[in-house]
Design a protein around this motif. Sequence first.
Motif, PDB file in Angstrom:
ATOM      1  N   SER A  47       3.669   4.606   3.273  1.00  0.00           N
ATOM      2  CA  SER A  47       3.754   3.200   3.042  1.00  0.00           C
ATOM      3  C   SER A  47       3.272   2.129   3.975  1.00  0.00           C
ATOM      4  O   SER A  47       3.400   2.640   5.279  1.00  0.00           O
ATOM      5  CB  SER A  47       5.229   2.693   2.883  1.00  0.00           C
ATOM      6  OG  SER A  47       5.699   3.618   1.583  1.00  0.00           O
ATOM      7  N   LYS A  48       2.490   1.099   3.664  1.00  0.00           N
ATOM      8  CA  LYS A  48       1.604   0.352   4.594  1.00  0.00           C
ATOM      9  C   LYS A  48       1.984  -1.119   4.395  1.00  0.00           C
ATOM     10  O   LYS A  48       2.303  -1.376   3.105  1.00  0.00           O
ATOM     11  CB  LYS A  48       0.212   0.520   4.803  1.00  0.00           C
ATOM     12  CG  LYS A  48      -0.087   1.765   5.245  1.00  0.00           C
ATOM     13  CD  LYS A  48      -0.086   2.065   6.661  1.00  0.00           C
ATOM     14  CE  LYS A  48      -0.529   3.340   7.243  1.00  0.00           C
ATOM     15  NZ  LYS A  48      -0.104   3.504   8.665  1.00  0.00           N
ATOM     16  N   HIS A  52      11.790  -0.853  -4.564  1.00  0.00           N
ATOM     17  CA  HIS A  52      11.480  -1.529  -3.495  1.00  0.00           C
ATOM     18  C   HIS A  52      10.370  -0.691  -2.821  1.00  0.00           C
ATOM     19  O   HIS A  52      10.681   0.202  -2.191  1.00  0.00           O
ATOM     20  CB  HIS A  52      12.339  -1.948  -2.477  1.00  0.00           C
ATOM     21  CG  HIS A  52      13.494  -2.759  -3.318  1.00  0.00           C
ATOM     22  ND1 HIS A  52      13.560  -4.061  -3.192  1.00  0.00           N
ATOM     23  CD2 HIS A  52      14.564  -2.200  -3.827  1.00  0.00           C
ATOM     24  CE1 HIS A  52      14.416  -4.461  -3.965  1.00  0.00           C
ATOM     25  NE2 HIS A  52      15.452  -3.419  -4.253  1.00  0.00           N
ATOM     26  N   LEU A  53       9.079  -1.172  -2.845  1.00  0.00           N
ATOM     27  CA  LEU A  53       7.975  -0.296  -2.423  1.00  0.00           C
ATOM     28  C   LEU A  53       8.274  -0.184  -0.749  1.00  0.00           C
ATOM     29  O   LEU A  53       8.388  -0.990  -0.097  1.00  0.00           O
ATOM     30  CB  LEU A  53       6.762  -0.837  -2.706  1.00  0.00           C
ATOM     31  CG  LEU A  53       6.037  -0.434  -3.874  1.00  0.00           C
ATOM     32  CD1 LEU A  53       4.697  -1.162  -3.988  1.00  0.00           C
ATOM     33  CD2 LEU A  53       5.761   1.043  -4.110  1.00  0.00           C
ATOM     34  N   ALA A  59       0.900  -1.220  -0.135  1.00  0.00           N
ATOM     35  CA  ALA A  59       0.325  -0.027   0.026  1.00  0.00           C
ATOM     36  C   ALA A  59       0.868   1.177   0.014  1.00  0.00           C
ATOM     37  O   ALA A  59       1.810   1.412   0.656  1.00  0.00           O
ATOM     38  CB  ALA A  59      -0.977   0.021   1.055  1.00  0.00           C
ATOM     39  N   HIS A  60       0.440   2.153  -0.641  1.00  0.00           N
ATOM     40  CA  HIS A  60       1.124   3.509  -0.718  1.00  0.00           C
ATOM     41  C   HIS A  60      -0.016   4.363  -0.757  1.00  0.00           C
ATOM     42  O   HIS A  60      -0.561   4.651  -1.688  1.00  0.00           O
ATOM     43  CB  HIS A  60       1.738   3.556  -2.167  1.00  0.00           C
ATOM     44  CG  HIS A  60       3.376   3.965  -2.086  1.00  0.00           C
ATOM     45  ND1 HIS A  60       4.102   3.164  -1.201  1.00  0.00           N
ATOM     46  CD2 HIS A  60       3.820   5.173  -2.346  1.00  0.00           C
ATOM     47  CE1 HIS A  60       5.094   3.477  -1.213  1.00  0.00           C
ATOM     48  NE2 HIS A  60       5.302   4.840  -1.950  1.00  0.00           N
ATOM     49  N   ILE A  61      -0.535   4.815   0.462  1.00  0.00           N
ATOM     50  CA  ILE A  61      -1.692   5.637   0.536  1.00  0.00           C
ATOM     51  C   ILE A  61      -1.415   7.227   0.865  1.00  0.00           C
ATOM     52  O   ILE A  61      -0.598   7.569   1.542  1.00  0.00           O
ATOM     53  CB  ILE A  61      -2.273   5.226   2.108  1.00  0.00           C
ATOM     54  CG1 ILE A  61      -2.489   3.720   2.115  1.00  0.00           C
ATOM     55  CG2 ILE A  61      -3.822   5.742   2.012  1.00  0.00           C
ATOM     56  CD1 ILE A  61      -3.349   3.015   0.984  1.00  0.00           C
ATOM     57  N   ASP A  62      -2.040   7.785  -0.009  1.00  0.00           N
ATOM     58  CA  ASP A  62      -2.267   9.294  -0.144  1.00  0.00           C
ATOM     59  C   ASP A  62      -3.345   9.628   0.792  1.00  0.00           C
ATOM     60  O   ASP A  62      -4.248   9.554   0.516  1.00  0.00           O
ATOM     61  CB  ASP A  62      -2.112   9.785  -1.429  1.00  0.00           C
ATOM     62  CG  ASP A  62      -2.494  11.276  -1.457  1.00  0.00           C
ATOM     63  OD1 ASP A  62      -2.499  12.132  -0.438  1.00  0.00           O
ATOM     64  OD2 ASP A  62      -2.657  11.895  -2.646  1.00  0.00           O
ATOM     65  N   TYR A  63      -3.135  10.361   2.184  1.00  0.00           N
ATOM     66  CA  TYR A  63      -4.057  10.893   2.803  1.00  0.00           C
ATOM     67  C   TYR A  63      -4.380  12.201   2.767  1.00  0.00           C
ATOM     68  O   TYR A  63      -4.948  12.611   3.508  1.00  0.00           O
ATOM     69  CB  TYR A  63      -3.770  10.504   4.289  1.00  0.00           C
ATOM     70  CG  TYR A  63      -4.063   8.978   4.846  1.00  0.00           C
ATOM     71  CD1 TYR A  63      -5.175   8.530   4.737  1.00  0.00           C
ATOM     72  CD2 TYR A  63      -3.007   8.135   5.162  1.00  0.00           C
ATOM     73  CE1 TYR A  63      -5.650   7.131   5.160  1.00  0.00           C
ATOM     74  CE2 TYR A  63      -3.301   7.102   5.403  1.00  0.00           C
ATOM     75  CZ  TYR A  63      -4.563   6.377   5.765  1.00  0.00           C
ATOM     76  OH  TYR A  63      -4.804   5.026   6.160  1.00  0.00           O
TER      77      TYR A  63
END
Lengths: 61, 791
Positions: B361-362, B560-561, B346-350
Amino acid sequence: MSVIYILLAISIIVAIGFFIAFIVAVRHGQFDDSYTPSVRMLFEDEIVKTKTNKTILTKKE
Amino acid sequence: MSDSACFHCGLDASNSNITADDKSFCCHGCKTVYEIFSANDLTCYYDLQQAPGATPNKLVGKYHFLDNTKIVEKLLEFNNDTTQIVTLYIPHVHCSSCIWILENLNKLNPSIGASFVNFGKKTVRVTYNSEIYSLKQLVELLASIGYEPFISLDDYNVGKTHIDRSLIYKLGVAGFAFGNIMFLSFPEYFQVQGFWIETYAPLFRWLMFFFSLPVVFYSGQDYFISAYKGLRAHILNIDVPIALGITVLFIRSSAEIILNLGTGFFDSLTGLIFFLLLGKFFQQKTYKFLSFERDYKSYFPIGITKISSEGKETSIQVYDIKKGDRLLIRNEELIPVDCILIKGKAHIDYSFVTGESKAVSKQSGDKLFAGGKQMHGILEVDVLKTVEQSYLTQLWSNDVFKNNKELEFTNITNSISKRFTVTILLIAFIATTYWLFIDSSKALNVFTAVLIIACPCAIALSAPFTFGNILRILGKKKFYLKNAQVIEQLAKINTIIFDKTGTITNNETDEIHYDGSKLSEAEEILLKSTLRGSNHPLSRSLYHLLDQHNILSLDTYEEHLGKGIEAQYKTQNIKIGSASYVGYSTEPANLNTTVHISADSAYKGKFTFYNKYRTGLSQLFNQLKKEYDLVILSGDNAGEKDNLAKLLPTKTKLLFNQKPEDKLEYIKHHQNEGAQVLMIGDGLNDAGALAQSDVGIAISENVNVFSPACDAILDASKFNQLYNYIKVSKSAIKIIKWSFVLSFIYNIIGLYFAVTGQLAPVVAAILMPLSSISIVAFTTITTNILGKKVD
């Protein structure tokens, strides 16, 4: 009986006629958008070209 | 057109080297749109306006929910076997080219029958043949030419809402009757006696009576309702004296006609209602395309993909999500509920939630909150809570959103009208008592005359016209207020609270500093080439910072995320990412965002990202500090504290690590101590604070799309003008006070005639419209002068 009655009747009928026209115009959404029609009328009618067989898909990067 | 600007969207295209038909484009997206248009003889688009387009967004699977017929059904306005009609909101609509292209959609696909743009509302209404075309295809076509529609939960069922046109009907009725009554009362203005007038006066008078009936009972009904509601709540609002005036005018005029005493005041009566409604209309006709009442529904998607236990994918409505469901979140999709990440990086834009633009990143097993947007790849998540119970939506169920600010606030007109009504009633009774002793036949006459002439139409008009005009002027300067009351409240505030990220900082650019050993040219080229391949927001910012170098084609490239990127070119090797990833372990605790570099296994240095503050920030705070208490409430950590302290006046309070509820509580606390709070924020996390404050202003880079519930929306580019806008609201209040003085003078003159018992219909007919019109003229001229002073 004076002519004034006829004149009054006619003038009021005409006025009511305009009033009904106004109601109909509002009901048809004439006053919902006061900008777009003024632009739309300026678009020129284009010359109708015979449809070529080009489609979106024929031209690719 | 210059060579360096994109022919389609006008952005800088000097470095892209993308051309077609001798025109340069900033990206392939723009070029593709141009090619679509030119292949379909639609290049007229570019003749109407220079560079009108928008770069189309890449979307894969974003509109899968439109395959669900239940969802589509809710969006459609009309649906039968072969034809469907839908109205879509398209934020990008901004010029005549947009109207033209959207009304020529049928040239792009013959299945589209007709399309009709409403520019004011930024919507397009499309009719298409549903046998061979679908809503999903239509939406994708629009998105592919840069006109991506904005579909959210808010649109659910919207197709069936009906437009409220009652005010325009009322205005029409009042105007129609007013005009006719004016003509009918003309003869009696000039001739009081004579054969002609005596013969025909009753006819004219009865006609006037019948014309006035719909005006009083239909057009004026809102005033009676409002006055009744006010009285029941023990408030003497402005509508009480107006309703009283209308009633007395109507009863006295009717009595005069029925008893054949005189002509009555039907012209004044209808004129009064007409002008009052005109003022209301003026105030109501602000900006229809902006929405101030947004809640989470405007942000959330309508549909989402559910994965059944057998692994089958189905589109379901967001409201149908149940706890324990497995959902598929695609790239660029908004997470609608709180959930746990099961599969995928996950790469979350809040940024909708916190205003913070950097993606987080999660890892698998981490909790994800509703409102985040997945930026990279596909995720599978397990639902923890339904939409209504998710953290973000819970924020909206806070009581703050339920109480109505309007009811609590007594505005300037109402506070004056309270004293006014009492005074008028006193004058009326005293004058009547006096005449009872002097000449009792005149007493009733005087009583009604005072109430008629004192009817505060000028007072009632001055506020709507002044505020309406100010709203319009500020709207032109890109400061959009929800309603007139906001101006009054804005003039009263004494504390200003700012959110940090996205409000006083600029979301789009960062200031980047490099510490460490200097990179050689070969290394810089390699760095640039490596960053080119990454979509991470930090990489994008860094990529734009570096000078233009020759781009190498890399031998290996690996992302590498959540850690960083690694690349190789011949013998050179580079690693970009977090400290631990590049092999630099002695990083001291640092709150700033950093990107570390190592080349050929040797640590080189780090790029530190600082927030870039909006231009004119210091200057604005220095202007504001003289009159207001300034506070910064930030949800972020204190990494920027020193930087901020340097920029802002020393008196400014800085508070960090504030959760949404903390912000709300902070404001509540200060309000209880008597502060009038102006809150300025942007993200959804500020929504509670914005609603709690006396005035909540949402800062927005794009006023059409994202802004939480608020009282006003300020375009980000005009942020530094805030002080001037507050000054304008203060001046507006002054203008209203002056127009009150003016209308009091009229009332005193009128009262002289009324109290002395000489109020003839002619006097009323002259004085009442004159006072109304001159007030309108006065406020219009003064507000326009005021508007010229602000830039």
